[in-house]
Design a protein around this motif. Structure first.
Motif, PDB file in Angstrom:
ATOM      1  N   VAL A 545       0.840  -1.199   0.000  1.00 27.54           N
ATOM      2  CA  VAL A 545       0.000   0.000   0.000  1.00 27.54           C
ATOM      3  C   VAL A 545       0.878   1.253   0.000  1.00 27.54           C
ATOM      4  O   VAL A 545       0.662   2.193  -0.762  1.00 27.54           O
ATOM      5  CB  VAL A 545      -0.942  -0.019   1.225  1.00 27.54           C
ATOM      6  N   ALA A 546       1.895   1.226   0.878  1.00 22.26           N
ATOM      7  CA  ALA A 546       2.781   2.395   0.971  1.00 22.26           C
ATOM      8  C   ALA A 546       3.483   2.644  -0.365  1.00 22.26           C
ATOM      9  O   ALA A 546       3.654   3.792  -0.788  1.00 22.26           O
ATOM     10  CB  ALA A 546       3.813   2.181   2.080  1.00 22.26           C
ATOM     11  N   ALA A 547       3.870   1.548  -1.019  1.00 23.76           N
ATOM     12  CA  ALA A 547       4.559   1.674  -2.304  1.00 23.76           C
ATOM     13  C   ALA A 547       3.660   2.390  -3.311  1.00 23.76           C
ATOM     14  O   ALA A 547       4.099   3.289  -4.037  1.00 23.76           O
ATOM     15  CB  ALA A 547       4.967   0.290  -2.810  1.00 23.76           C
ATOM     16  N   GLY A 548       2.394   1.989  -3.305  1.00 21.61           N
ATOM     17  CA  GLY A 548       1.450   2.644  -4.203  1.00 21.61           C
ATOM     18  C   GLY A 548       1.331   4.122  -3.881  1.00 21.61           C
ATOM     19  O   GLY A 548       1.303   4.973  -4.763  1.00 21.61           O
ATOM     20  N   MET A 549       1.271   4.423  -2.588  1.00 23.50           N
ATOM     21  CA  MET A 549       1.110   5.817  -2.187  1.00 23.50           C
ATOM     22  C   MET A 549       2.357   6.646  -2.503  1.00 23.50           C
ATOM     23  O   MET A 549       2.267   7.840  -2.759  1.00 23.50           O
ATOM     24  CB  MET A 549       0.795   5.894  -0.682  1.00 23.50           C
ATOM     25  N   LEU A 550       3.531   5.997  -2.478  1.00 21.96           N
ATOM     26  CA  LEU A 550       4.776   6.735  -2.713  1.00 21.96           C
ATOM     27  C   LEU A 550       5.289   6.587  -4.144  1.00 21.96           C
ATOM     28  O   LEU A 550       6.348   7.115  -4.494  1.00 21.96           O
ATOM     29  CB  LEU A 550       5.872   6.233  -1.749  1.00 21.96           C
ATOM     30  N   SER A 551       4.558   5.827  -4.943  1.00 21.57           N
ATOM     31  CA  SER A 551       4.980   5.570  -6.321  1.00 21.57           C
ATOM     32  C   SER A 551       6.371   4.957  -6.390  1.00 21.57           C
ATOM     33  O   SER A 551       7.297   5.519  -6.991  1.00 21.57           O
ATOM     34  CB  SER A 551       4.961   6.856  -7.175  1.00 21.57           C
ATOM     35  N   CYS A 552       6.552   3.894  -5.649  1.00 23.12           N
ATOM     36  CA  CYS A 552       7.790   3.138  -5.797  1.00 23.12           C
ATOM     37  C   CYS A 552       7.471   1.658  -5.584  1.00 23.12           C
ATOM     38  O   CYS A 552       6.313   1.290  -5.426  1.00 23.12           O
ATOM     39  CB  CYS A 552       8.862   3.648  -4.833  1.00 23.12           C
ATOM     40  N   ARG A 553       8.503   0.817  -5.565  1.00 22.32           N
ATOM     41  CA  ARG A 553       8.253  -0.613  -5.432  1.00 22.32           C
ATOM     42  C   ARG A 553       8.313  -1.010  -3.960  1.00 22.32           C
ATOM     43  O   ARG A 553       9.115  -0.476  -3.183  1.00 22.32           O
ATOM     44  CB  ARG A 553       9.283  -1.398  -6.225  1.00 22.32           C
ATOM     45  N   ARG A 560      10.611   2.536   9.653  1.00 20.57           N
ATOM     46  CA  ARG A 560      11.249   2.867  10.937  1.00 20.57           C
ATOM     47  C   ARG A 560      10.677   4.184  11.436  1.00 20.57           C
ATOM     48  O   ARG A 560      10.199   4.996  10.634  1.00 20.57           O
ATOM     49  CB  ARG A 560      12.776   2.945  10.804  1.00 20.57           C
ATOM     50  N   ASP A 561      10.741   4.389  12.720  1.00 22.12           N
ATOM     51  CA  ASP A 561      10.256   5.639  13.327  1.00 22.12           C
ATOM     52  C   ASP A 561       8.852   5.992  12.858  1.00 22.12           C
ATOM     53  O   ASP A 561       8.562   7.155  12.576  1.00 22.12           O
ATOM     54  CB  ASP A 561      11.212   6.810  13.011  1.00 22.12           C
ATOM     55  N   ARG A 562       8.039   5.007  12.712  1.00 21.64           N
ATOM     56  CA  ARG A 562       6.635   5.198  12.327  1.00 21.64           C
ATOM     57  C   ARG A 562       6.488   5.820  10.930  1.00 21.64           C
ATOM     58  O   ARG A 562       5.531   6.532  10.653  1.00 21.64           O
ATOM     59  CB  ARG A 562       5.898   6.063  13.367  1.00 21.64           C
ATOM     60  N   ARG A 563       7.425   5.561  10.055  1.00 26.23           N
ATOM     61  CA  ARG A 563       7.321   6.046   8.677  1.00 26.23           C
ATOM     62  C   ARG A 563       7.848   4.988   7.715  1.00 26.23           C
ATOM     63  O   ARG A 563       8.773   4.241   8.045  1.00 26.23           O
ATOM     64  CB  ARG A 563       8.169   7.308   8.478  1.00 26.23           C
ATOM     65  N   PHE A 564       7.270   4.988   6.526  1.00 24.23           N
ATOM     66  CA  PHE A 564       7.812   4.163   5.442  1.00 24.23           C
ATOM     67  C   PHE A 564       8.721   5.038   4.604  1.00 24.23           C
ATOM     68  O   PHE A 564       8.355   6.164   4.256  1.00 24.23           O
ATOM     69  CB  PHE A 564       6.674   3.600   4.572  1.00 24.23           C
ATOM     70  N   TYR A 565       9.889   4.523   4.299  1.00 21.26           N
ATOM     71  CA  TYR A 565      10.867   5.280   3.508  1.00 21.26           C
ATOM     72  C   TYR A 565      11.257   4.474   2.281  1.00 21.26           C
ATOM     73  O   TYR A 565      11.368   3.247   2.354  1.00 21.26           O
ATOM     74  CB  TYR A 565      12.163   5.504   4.296  1.00 21.26           C
ATOM     75  N   LYS A 571      13.620  10.894   0.825  1.00 27.37           N
ATOM     76  CA  LYS A 571      12.633  11.977   0.822  1.00 27.37           C
ATOM     77  C   LYS A 571      11.249  11.450   0.532  1.00 27.37           C
ATOM     78  O   LYS A 571      10.253  12.057   0.890  1.00 27.37           O
ATOM     79  CB  LYS A 571      13.013  13.012  -0.251  1.00 27.37           C
ATOM     80  N   LYS A 572      11.227  10.341  -0.188  1.00 25.11           N
ATOM     81  CA  LYS A 572       9.939   9.682  -0.415  1.00 25.11           C
ATOM     82  C   LYS A 572       9.580   8.921   0.852  1.00 25.11           C
ATOM     83  O   LYS A 572      10.153   7.857   1.134  1.00 25.11           O
ATOM     84  CB  LYS A 572      10.029   8.705  -1.579  1.00 25.11           C
ATOM     85  N   ASN A 573       8.718   9.486   1.648  1.00 31.82           N
ATOM     86  CA  ASN A 573       8.325   8.772   2.863  1.00 31.82           C
ATOM     87  C   ASN A 573       6.914   9.142   3.267  1.00 31.82           C
ATOM     88  O   ASN A 573       6.367  10.162   2.801  1.00 31.82           O
ATOM     89  CB  ASN A 573       9.321   9.051   3.986  1.00 31.82           C
ATOM     90  N   ILE A 574       6.335   8.341   4.085  1.00 34.33           N
ATOM     91  CA  ILE A 574       4.938   8.569   4.480  1.00 34.33           C
ATOM     92  C   ILE A 574       4.694   7.986   5.862  1.00 34.33           C
ATOM     93  O   ILE A 574       5.319   6.992   6.236  1.00 34.33           O
ATOM     94  CB  ILE A 574       3.971   7.970   3.427  1.00 34.33           C
ATOM     95  N   GLU A 575       3.821   8.632   6.610  1.00 30.48           N
ATOM     96  CA  GLU A 575       3.548   8.172   7.976  1.00 30.48           C
ATOM     97  C   GLU A 575       2.920   6.799   7.974  1.00 30.48           C
ATOM     98  O   GLU A 575       2.067   6.480   7.149  1.00 30.48           O
ATOM     99  CB  GLU A 575       2.588   9.124   8.711  1.00 30.48           C
TER     100      GLU A 575
END
Lengths: 771, 293
Positions: A545-553, A560-565, A571-575
């Motif tokens: 899901v995060a990959a879709g939201m961040l447009s990566c694989r 880590r630290d409650r974020r996907f990187y 810089k591409k990261n999301i809570e």
């Protein structure tokens, strides 16, 4: 091998259960009150061995406020933690086998009435000879049997042979054989047993809240005793005030509460007085041991011969398992190429012995570490040198097929010797001052269930949703050792959140997924494997899901630290929460489930490739190690031994919570220091316990607390989840022999019987002067 | 575990207490700290029909010291108060030491000196130092007052000279003579929460030469049914200039006088051995202290 970089594991975070306990807000079983709750009390035998001719409880039943009375006939099904030897009943049937055994139980509207009713129950006994000594018990088995179907008053005897010890001894330069005796001690946990049962006659469902460390095995035993399917029973642990093995099986309080609840249709609570904790015991087995060790001319151990008579008390309990643990424990932490063990666990008319912190290890460890100390002296080398020479290394496989995937035992020995100044002090201090060295190890989980089964030993379910965040479900038992906290830390580690974000639902056979319980130092390792698996399933789904939201694989992400990187473009990261929110909105609640099945190794004699009876016992996925250098001051005029300093170094793998490890280590040392110097249950000739209270049973107080210097040695077991091993039973092992060796260093007397009391010390000193 | 029913009285004055004690007689027990009494009641060893709680009676409490006259200690004074009393530490060191050793912090906060004495356990901590210090007890009842030396008050294992209706109300400790020091010591398995296997107190006054023993009392606890006042030790030491040889002899004499029994805590043999060692140590300690007064 995975990395050792952790953010949640390895931190001394505040214990989840800490604040409530410190503030006195934690709810223990005896704190619980239910509407219409009745109070149960158990009538106890005044003979250690007698036929029950008659029980008349008519007067008790007639007492206003009494709701029900039960006797052994109400629940004749036998229970026991080891199903092959289950021979305990809720309340004695036909015969009592120890002083204080339950013969009847009462439920009444309050505790006072229940207690008054006990006095109105008339029991007629026909006394039998009382057998308190295991050797007498075996000798007189032809005349009097404690259990009709146990012909020699022996629960079980075993012989194990590995290699050819006789031939090996013949080639040894140094051989030493001695007898040792370890005393009859109780755990003395703070919270007495307490059980609250609620049987609902409408749906036939039984709920039991209990102060217990093995909810699953308790669940199973309840099913047997109550003749009810397990799916109609739910076991819940409120806060538990310590177990140390003593709550590692069911207790009569559980069954009496359940039976009385079913009989009265009301919730019933049974809480033991301290004297009931003592007289129902299940503490450490007194062992009458003979051990022989042979070294070649270079000091390498060639053979160990071990003979052990375990004084088991009245019933089987954990007895057979403890017995074979004592044999297994001679194979580590030193390389022993040839070994023989002859052991027997004998019935006596005493409160039954069972599991107690470091079970089966403490007794042979005392013998072995003292013998090695003496052998080093015979060789003219330091005990340190001898132990280093024989210490096991990572990858070692014992002749009994115990496999040690990883060990830092040598580092433990080296650290304590350096930190304590052992080599500078040993043999060089004034008369009365001494330092002793000893090492030890313990299992970190078992390989087999107690009943025949191939199912995983632990299952963890992790649930993630927008409402609860992360919830870890597992029916493990936090009995004060802190497993809820380390489970939260491990789950948080993999999920990339903070440990405070994780809720742990444990100690409940309905809400928690399967776990065998808190014993054998198994929970951190076992739950760690299952948590990793479950959390990875969660991550796999969230990464997509995060990959879709961040447009990566997805495989390019980390959490880590409650974020996907994105690992390539941080810089591409999301809570983390946003991703969970999207997942929940589109799919619903997210779950992951993980299991742990230990590796199984057969207990075989590797030299012949043959199965050896009982040798499956003692296998473990990994092992923890500890070494201790203990300093004593002996008052040579009064014989009082004062432990002044304990230097310890332990290999617990990666410490998940170093503060908890320190607590375990220091607690282990004080726990065992008590057995070494102070604690012992005394029975009179009729088998009545003379010191069944904490006033006369001498647990060390804070005034006996020595200075402690403990080190968690750098260690990481690459085969273990997060690199972990046990830390709560290994440090128990070296304390007694280290004290005994220190006393020898101080006054030149070797004590082979526990406890080492002022009286024994003074007597030995006089004998020494006389010579 | 549960107490039988009893009537509970909480008098506010001494007179009220004496009236109650006289009227209720043997049916009543006096409740002070309760650390022995309630335990015995829970174990059904005692089943009094009435309890007279004297904690509300101010006259029975407190420690008063008057220079030149000595100290008066109310029977219901808490051990913790004695433990922390500066005057006790300065003037009656043995009692200060014993108070510190009694039970645990919690027990000392509840227990009273009168209770410790009236319970008359052979292993009581405070009886040896009190007897060594030459303490007298004041016994009161509705009929009046009498005084007894403490050694005559404790007449056996858990037996006192109290008659029906009588209460022990205070302890009178004489002013220590110049060049006097007192010391207490004990031995048990642990260093806290212990019931002594042996305890001992000595009160020693030196002559002006700072070496010769003028007056000496050595009292042993837990080695006889009641506090054992040594006869032989003063006989050996009074009038003598103390030295380690003499102390050794005196210690052997004390060990000979002890009448210990074997029980769960220690054998008689060990106790006798301990008496020897402890008396030697406590005599030396008192001697050193008296020289520095």
């Amino acid at each position: 091998m995975e990395g050792k970089k952790f953010s949640q594991v390895g931190r001394s975070v505040t214990r989840i259960d800490g604040p409530a306990k410190v503030k006195g807000e934690a709810i223990y079983t005896d704190d619980m009150v239910m509407a219409r709750m009745a109070h149960g009390k158990i009538k106890r035998s005044t003979y250690a061995h007698a036929f029950i001719k008659n029980i008349d409880y008519s007067k008790a039943l007639a007492l206003p406020g009494v709701l029900a009375v039960i006797t052994g006939e109400d629940a004749p099904n036998k229970w026991g933690i080891v199903p092959q030897t289950a021979n305990e009943v809720t309340l004695a049937v036909d015969k009592v086998r120890f002083h204080g055994e339950g013969v009847a139980a009462v439920a009444a509207i309050d505790e006072e009435t229940a207690e008054e009713a006990l006095d109105l129950i008339e029991v007629e006994y026909e006394p039998l000879p009382v057998l308190l000594d295991p050797f007498e018990s075996m000798k007189r088995a032809g005349e009097i049997l404690i259990h009709e179907n146990e012909p020699d008053n022996v629960l079980h005897q075993g012989e194990q042979l590995f290699g050819d010890p006789d031939q090996a001894f013949a080639g040894c330069k140094y051989v030493l054989e001695k007898k040792f005796y370890t005393s009859y001690v109780n755990h003395a946990f703070l919270e007495p047993h307490s059980s609250l049962a609620h049987y609902d006659p409408q749906n036939g469902q039984l709920q039991l809240w209990s102060s217990n460390q093995v909810p699953h095995y308790l669940h199973r035993q309840l099913s047997i005793v109550m003749d009810m399917p397990m799916n109609k029973i739910r076991v819940i642990l409120p806060a538990v005030g310590g177990g140390f093995g003593g709550k590692g099986e069911a207790s009569s309080s559980d069954f009496c509460a359940a039976l009385l609840s079913r009989k009265t249709g009301r919730p019933v609570r049974v809480t033991y007085d301290r004297n009931e904790v003592f007289v129902t015991n299940k503490g450490r087995h007194p062992c009458h041991m003979k051990m022989k060790i042979g070294l070649d001319q270079n000091g390498y151990i060639q053979a160990v011969d071990f003979d052990n008579t375990l004084d088991g008390g009245a019933y089987a309990g954990w007895g057979m398992v403890v017995m074979f643990y004592t044999t297994s424990m001679i194979h580590l932490p030193y390389k022993v190429p040839n070994a023989r063990a002859r052991v027997r666990r004998v019935y006596t008319n005493k409160p039954t012995c069972g599991a107690m912190r470091g079970l089966g290890g403490v007794q042979p460890r005392y013998a072995m570490e003292c013998l090695l100390d003496e052998l080093a002296e015979m060789m003219g080398v330091s005990a340190y040198e001898l132990k280093m020479k024989n210490a096991v290394e990572s990858g070692y496989r014992s002749v009994s097929n115990l496999h040690v995937p990883h060990t830092e035992y040598k580092k433990c020995l080296q650290t304590v010797v350096e930190n304590s100044g052992y080599l500078e002090k040993h043999g060089k201090q004034p008369f009365g001052k001494g330092i002793g060295l000893a090492g030890g190890y313990y299992i970190s989980g078992t390989a087999y269930t107690l009943y025949l089964s191939y199912k995983p030993h632990t299952t963890v379910l992790i649930r993630v949703d927008t409402e609860g965040g992360v919830t870890v479900h597992c029916a493990a038992a936090d009995i004060g050792q802190g497993c809820n906290t380390v489970m939260a830390q491990m789950a948080a580690e993999v999920l990339g959140v903070n440990y405070e974000d994780v809720h742990v639902v444990s100690g409940d056979t309905e809400l928690g997924t399967f776990d065998l319980g808190s014993f054998a130092s198994r929970v951190t390792y076992a739950s760690g494997v299952a948590i990793k698996e479950a959390a990875r399933q969660i991550n796999d789904k969230l990464f997509e899901v995060a990959a879709g939201m961040l447009s990566c694989r997805a495989e390019q992400l980390e959490v880590r630290d409650r974020r996907f990187y994105s690992v390539f473009e941080p810089k591409k990261n999301i809570e983390w929460e946003k991703v969970v929110d999207v997942y929940t909105n589109t799919v619903g609640t997210l779950t992951g489930i993980g299991h742990f099945s230990p590796p199984r190794l057969k207990g075989i004699d590797l030299t012949r490739g043959e199965r050896v009876q009982g040798a499956n016992i003692g296998h473990s996925p990994t092992f923890g190690f500890s070494a201790q250098a203990i300093e004593v001051d002996v008052d040579v005029e009064t014989g009082k031994v004062r432990v002044t300093k304990v230097t310890e170094a332990g290999d617990c793998g990666q410490a998940v919570n170093p503060m908890s490890v320190e607590g375990q280590v220091e607690g282990s040392i004080m726990f065992t220091l008590g057995q070494a110097l102070y604690e012992e249950m005394h029975l009179d000739k009729d088998g009545r316990m003379m010191n069944a209270c904490l006033h006369h049973y001498k647990v060390p107080t804070v005034m006996e607390l020595p200075e402690m210097d403990t080190t968690i040695v750098d260690s990481y077991d690459p085969t273990a989840p997060f690199g972990v091993k046990e830390s709560g039973e290994g440090p128990v092992q070296p304390t007694i022999p280290a004290i005994a060796n220190a006393v020898y260093d101080a006054i030149g007397v070797r004590f082979t019987e526990l406890p080492i009391t002022p009286e024994k010390v003074l007597k030995a000193l006089k004998e020494k002067q006389g010579k | 575990m549960y107490l039988d029913e009893f009537e509970y009285y909480a008098p506010k004055t001494a007179d009220e207490t004496f009236e109650l004690a006289g009227r209720l007689g043997s049916q009543a027990k006096v409740l002070a700290g309760g650390t022995d009494l309630i335990l015995n009641m829970k174990q059904s060893l005692l089943k009094p029909q009435c309890l007279i709680d004297i904690n509300g009676v101010k006259e029975f409490q407190g420690l008063i010291y008057e220079a030149g006259k000595g100290a008066v200690i109310g029977a219901a004074t808490k051990i913790s108060e004695l433990e922390h009393s500066a005057v006790l530490r300065d003037k009656y060191f043995a009692l200060h030491q014993a108070a510190r050793e009694l039970g645990s912090t919690q027990v000392r906060a509840m227990a009273t000196i009168g209770g410790n004495i009236c319970n008359a356990s052979p292993a009581a901590e405070t009886s040896s130092p009190l007897v060594a210090l030459g303490t007298k007890v004041v016994i009161n009842s509705a009929a009046g007052e009498r005084e007894l030396p403490l050694e005559d008050f404790i007449i056996g294992n858990r037996k006192t000279a109290l008659e029906q209706g009588e209460l022990l109300v205070k302890f009178l400790l004489p002013e220590p003579a110049p060049q006097t020091a007192s010391c207490y010591t004990n031995i048990g398995l642990r260093n806290a929460m212990e019931i002594d296997a042996v305890n001992m107190a000595v009160n020693l006054t030196l002559e002006a030469d700072n070496r010769t023993v003028k007056v000496l009392r050595l009292v042993m606890g837990s080695v006889a049914p009641r506090p054992l006042v040594s006869v032989e030790v003063p006989a050996l030491l009074v009038g003598q200039a103390l030295n380690s040889n003499l102390i050794e002899k005196a210690a052997a004499a004390a060990a000979g006088e002890a009448q210990p029994i074997s029980d769960i805590r220690a054998t008689a043999e060990y106790r006798r051995e301990a008496v020897f060692v402890l008396s030697r140590r406590v005599l030396q300690e008192a001697f050193n202290a008296a020289q520095e007064v």
